[in-house]
Design a protein around this motif. Sequence first.
Motif, PDB file in Angstrom:
ATOM      1  N   MET A  65       0.791  -1.331  -0.060  1.00  0.00           N
ATOM      2  CA  MET A  65      -0.062   0.171   0.181  1.00  0.00           C
ATOM      3  C   MET A  65       0.994   1.393   0.105  1.00  0.00           C
ATOM      4  SD  MET A  65      -2.582   1.411  -0.116  1.00  0.00           S
ATOM      5  CE  MET A  65      -4.000   0.176  -0.176  1.00  0.00           C
ATOM      6  N   ALA A  66       1.993   1.088   0.717  1.00  0.00           N
ATOM      7  CA  ALA A  66       3.030   2.393   0.761  1.00  0.00           C
ATOM      8  C   ALA A  66       3.581   2.525  -0.593  1.00  0.00           C
ATOM      9  CB  ALA A  66       4.121   2.111   1.758  1.00  0.00           C
ATOM     10  N   ASP A  67       3.701   1.607  -1.372  1.00  0.00           N
ATOM     11  CA  ASP A  67       4.243   1.668  -2.588  1.00  0.00           C
ATOM     12  C   ASP A  67       3.241   2.371  -3.580  1.00  0.00           C
ATOM     13  OD1 ASP A  67       6.735   0.640  -2.231  1.00  0.00           O
ATOM     14  OD2 ASP A  67       6.179  -1.277  -2.885  1.00  0.00           O
ATOM     15  N   VAL A  68       2.126   1.923  -3.427  1.00  0.00           N
ATOM     16  CA  VAL A  68       1.035   2.462  -4.258  1.00  0.00           C
ATOM     17  C   VAL A  68       0.730   3.798  -3.929  1.00  0.00           C
ATOM     18  CG1 VAL A  68      -1.803   2.545  -4.514  1.00  0.00           C
ATOM     19  CG2 VAL A  68      -0.406   0.253  -4.693  1.00  0.00           C
ATOM     20  N   VAL A  69       0.743   4.198  -2.680  1.00  0.00           N
ATOM     21  CA  VAL A  69       0.393   5.751  -2.185  1.00  0.00           C
ATOM     22  C   VAL A  69       1.550   6.476  -2.954  1.00  0.00           C
ATOM     23  CG1 VAL A  69       0.561   7.274  -0.506  1.00  0.00           C
ATOM     24  CG2 VAL A  69      -0.921   5.094  -0.501  1.00  0.00           C
ATOM     25  N   SER A  70       3.035   5.849  -3.012  1.00  0.00           N
ATOM     26  CA  SER A  70       3.946   6.753  -3.200  1.00  0.00           C
ATOM     27  C   SER A  70       4.104   6.877  -4.751  1.00  0.00           C
ATOM     28  CB  SER A  70       5.318   5.863  -2.938  1.00  0.00           C
ATOM     29  OG  SER A  70       6.415   6.566  -3.555  1.00  0.00           O
ATOM     30  N   GLU A  71       3.574   5.897  -5.445  1.00  0.00           N
ATOM     31  CA  GLU A  71       3.412   6.038  -7.196  1.00  0.00           C
ATOM     32  C   GLU A  71       2.456   7.205  -7.269  1.00  0.00           C
ATOM     33  OE1 GLU A  71       2.375   3.490 -10.837  1.00  0.00           O
ATOM     34  OE2 GLU A  71       3.066   2.509  -9.236  1.00  0.00           O
ATOM     35  N   ALA A  72       1.306   7.049  -6.579  1.00  0.00           N
ATOM     36  CA  ALA A  72       0.149   7.845  -6.891  1.00  0.00           C
ATOM     37  C   ALA A  72       0.610   9.501  -6.496  1.00  0.00           C
ATOM     38  CB  ALA A  72      -1.109   7.781  -5.732  1.00  0.00           C
ATOM     39  N   GLU A  74       3.678  10.437  -6.679  1.00  0.00           N
ATOM     40  CA  GLU A  74       4.732  10.757  -7.679  1.00  0.00           C
ATOM     41  C   GLU A  74       3.648  11.312  -9.149  1.00  0.00           C
ATOM     42  OE1 GLU A  74       7.542   8.387 -10.608  1.00  0.00           O
ATOM     43  OE2 GLU A  74       7.516   7.918  -8.470  1.00  0.00           O
ATOM     44  N   ARG A  75       2.696  10.696  -9.489  1.00  0.00           N
ATOM     45  CA  ARG A  75       2.078  11.066 -10.515  1.00  0.00           C
ATOM     46  C   ARG A  75       1.420  12.494 -10.455  1.00  0.00           C
ATOM     47  NH1 ARG A  75      -1.467   5.656 -12.530  1.00  0.00           N
ATOM     48  NH2 ARG A  75       0.546   4.286 -12.917  1.00  0.00           N
ATOM     49  N   ILE A  76       1.265  12.709  -9.156  1.00  0.00           N
ATOM     50  CA  ILE A  76       0.426  14.213  -8.885  1.00  0.00           C
ATOM     51  C   ILE A  76       1.349  15.306  -8.867  1.00  0.00           C
ATOM     52  CG2 ILE A  76      -2.027  13.208  -8.606  1.00  0.00           C
ATOM     53  CD1 ILE A  76      -1.191  14.279  -5.523  1.00  0.00           C
ATOM     54  N   GLY A  77       2.762  14.746  -8.962  1.00  0.00           N
ATOM     55  CA  GLY A  77       3.741  15.755  -8.692  1.00  0.00           C
ATOM     56  C   GLY A  77       4.130  16.050  -7.313  1.00  0.00           C
ATOM     57  N   GLU A  78       3.847  15.245  -6.315  1.00  0.00           N
ATOM     58  CA  GLU A  78       4.103  15.391  -4.773  1.00  0.00           C
ATOM     59  C   GLU A  78       5.383  14.517  -4.701  1.00  0.00           C
ATOM     60  OE1 GLU A  78       1.394  14.773  -1.888  1.00  0.00           O
ATOM     61  OE2 GLU A  78      -0.114  16.239  -2.672  1.00  0.00           O
ATOM     62  N   GLN A  79       6.190  14.898  -3.564  1.00  0.00           N
ATOM     63  CA  GLN A  79       7.229  14.248  -3.283  1.00  0.00           C
ATOM     64  C   GLN A  79       6.842  13.199  -2.111  1.00  0.00           C
ATOM     65  OE1 GLN A  79      10.913  16.249  -2.329  1.00  0.00           O
ATOM     66  NE2 GLN A  79      11.849  14.367  -2.079  1.00  0.00           N
ATOM     67  N   SER A  80       7.108  12.032  -1.977  1.00  0.00           N
ATOM     68  CA  SER A  80       6.852  10.998  -0.994  1.00  0.00           C
ATOM     69  C   SER A  80       7.834  11.353   0.206  1.00  0.00           C
ATOM     70  CB  SER A  80       6.974   9.675  -1.476  1.00  0.00           C
ATOM     71  OG  SER A  80       6.247   9.195  -2.412  1.00  0.00           O
ATOM     72  N   PRO A  81       7.415  11.464   1.500  1.00  0.00           N
ATOM     73  CA  PRO A  81       8.086  11.451   2.605  1.00  0.00           C
ATOM     74  C   PRO A  81       9.309  10.336   2.347  1.00  0.00           C
ATOM     75  CG  PRO A  81       5.867  10.911   3.263  1.00  0.00           C
ATOM     76  CD  PRO A  81       6.030  11.137   1.714  1.00  0.00           C
ATOM     77  N   PRO A  82      10.569  10.563   3.160  1.00  0.00           N
ATOM     78  CA  PRO A  82      11.391   9.478   3.005  1.00  0.00           C
ATOM     79  C   PRO A  82      10.990   8.262   4.096  1.00  0.00           C
ATOM     80  CG  PRO A  82      12.269  11.368   4.511  1.00  0.00           C
ATOM     81  CD  PRO A  82      10.951  11.710   3.729  1.00  0.00           C
ATOM     82  N   PRO A  83      11.294   6.943   3.687  1.00  0.00           N
ATOM     83  CA  PRO A  83      10.954   5.915   4.599  1.00  0.00           C
ATOM     84  C   PRO A  83      11.308   6.275   6.131  1.00  0.00           C
ATOM     85  CG  PRO A  83      11.996   5.108   2.764  1.00  0.00           C
ATOM     86  CD  PRO A  83      12.247   6.734   2.708  1.00  0.00           C
ATOM     87  N   GLY A  84      10.117   5.755   6.695  1.00  0.00           N
ATOM     88  CA  GLY A  84      10.422   5.768   8.149  1.00  0.00           C
ATOM     89  C   GLY A  84       9.918   7.129   8.712  1.00  0.00           C
ATOM     90  N   ALA A  85       9.662   8.102   7.892  1.00  0.00           N
ATOM     91  CA  ALA A  85       9.179   9.529   8.514  1.00  0.00           C
ATOM     92  C   ALA A  85       7.827   9.279   8.757  1.00  0.00           C
ATOM     93  CB  ALA A  85       9.387  10.290   7.407  1.00  0.00           C
TER      94      ALA A  85
END
Length: 96
Positions: A65-72, A74-85
């Motif tokens: 699920m974290a991978d899915v959220v990260s990819e989503a 990325e698609r809208i131009g947001e940067q994902s927080p680093p792992p563990g944050a």
Amino acid sequence: MTVGPVVRRAAQTLAAGVLGVSVVGGFRRLLRAGAVRNGAVVAASWTLRGKRSMEAGAESARLAMADVVSEARERIGEQSPPPGAGTDRHDHDHEH
């Protein structure tokens, strides 16, 4: 004469008593042999294995699920927080 039903009833009572003594004696032998304890240990080990398997499955689902959220993001131009944050950050200091 009514001796037949009395004898039959006495035989049934005797058989029930012998059966009861046999069951209690068998249970005592099992307790002394450790079979009951061994069974409890086996059941506990199965429970622990099942629990660990469920935890591993839950962790895999969380990571997927974290991978899915990260990819989503990325698609809208947001940067994902680093792992563990975590998201439990707050903006005030604690007095020690």
